[in-house]
Write a protein that holds these residues in place. Structure first.
Motif: not given
Length: 334
Positions: A218-231
């Protein structure tokens, strides 16, 4: 009809349109042609079967069309199937499942009004099983979620905790419950979590029933304003990661609708779960319960705005299943 159901199963499982199969029979019962729907924008099953009929050099005059879903009566990216069958000279239509769509349904009645012999309901249960998610979204309109079916998945102790006070949460439920949840993932279009879950747990959000990755992811959906860490494990570089920089659940659904998503599982923590519940856009809850007691720690949901028992969010239990030592309760809003 059983052959039509087999054909329908060849269509894409994860598509905005339902999987439909069609078989055209001569007056003596001989199979003249077959067809199935290959996905949104392609010919519907009836049109595909009629094309196959022409390619084989046969005529539809006096023939019977056996279809897993009631022939549609509206024109979208393709023409109305009921009109095509009538124009081809079909004299009898047998179908399994009524089309509940406000725009697409009613093809059977239109055909009957034109003098066609129409027989509905043959093998309806088997045919419905192939398009259960699509039927759920169409039948639920107009629900707050529009045309998306939203499942909220939770995994908690008997006293409603999803983590201990030190933040530890792996694993509350056992192997069988986790395998079941992964099997659900393998049949959904998108998984939704918040940035807090990504930062706390670094989930991969893949479907791995019994430890083996499913062919469908499935699509992986991340909700919110904070950035996702590299890696971060959620970012596999395969184009299947969707970022929705908002805290509004309806904006999440709008984004997914624009991508053709029909079926969503929300697996985020209490903040995201609470937001979706308060927005009234959850259709079904999958509550995995483990026979553990913590007494403190993070709860499944936060404040839902309820101050008295009479205003509680009430759901209807649809099924209860034992998974090892754990229990899955499936509850629906309707």
């Amino acid at each position: 009809m059983l052959r039509a159901i087999e054909l329908a199963a060849l269509g894409p499982e994860h598509d905005p349109n339902p999987r439909v199969g069609c078989v055209i029979l001569a007056p003596d019962g001989t199979v003249l042609a077959e067809g199935f729907h290959r996905g949104a924008g392609t010919p519907h099953a009836e049109a595909a079967a009629l094309a196959d009929l022409r390619a084989r050099g046969h005529s539809a005059r006096g023939a019977t069309a056996v279809v897993t879903l009631e022939p549609c009566r509206h024109t979208g990216r393709t023409g109305a199937c009921s009109v095509a069958l009538l124009a081809a000279g079909i004299v009898r239509v047998v179908y399994a499942v009524d089309d509940p769509g406000a725009a697409s349904g009613g093809g059977g009645e239109a055909l009957r009004g034109a003098g066609i012999d129409v027989v509905p309901g043959l093998e309806a249960d088997r045919a419905s099983a192939l398009i259960a998610d699509w039927l759920g979204t169409i039948r639920s309109e107009p629900e707050p979620s529009g045309v998306l079916r939203v499942i909220l998945k939770t995994a908690a102790t008997l006293d409603g905790r999803i983590a201990a006070t030190d933040g530890s949460s792996q694993w509350i439920t056992g192997r069988q419950a986790r395998a079941h949840a992964h099997a659900v993932r393998a049949h959904t279009d998108a998984l939704v979590v918040g940035t807090g879950t990504v930062l706390a747990d670094n989930p991969s959000l893949t479907a791995r029933p019994w430890g083996v990755e499913s062919p469908h992811q499935p699509l992986r959906v991340v909700v919110g304003h904070r950035p996702i860490p590299v890696g971060a494990a959620v970012d596999r570089g395969d184009g299947r990661l969707v970022r929705v920089r908002s805290h509004d659940p309806q904006q999440v659904l709008d984004e997914l609708l624009s991508r053709g998503v029909r079926h969503v599982v929300v697996e985020g923590g209490p903040t995201l779960a609470t937001a979706f519940l308060r927005a009234g856009i959850v259709n079904e809850i999958h509550a995995y319960l483990a026979p553990l007691l913590l007494g403190s720690g993070r709860s499944v949901v936060d404040d839902l705005g309820t101050t008295t028992l009479g205003d509680a969010h009430r759901w209807h239990t649809r099924s209860i299943e034992r998974l090892g030592d754990d229990v899955l309760v499936v509850a629906t809003a309707d």
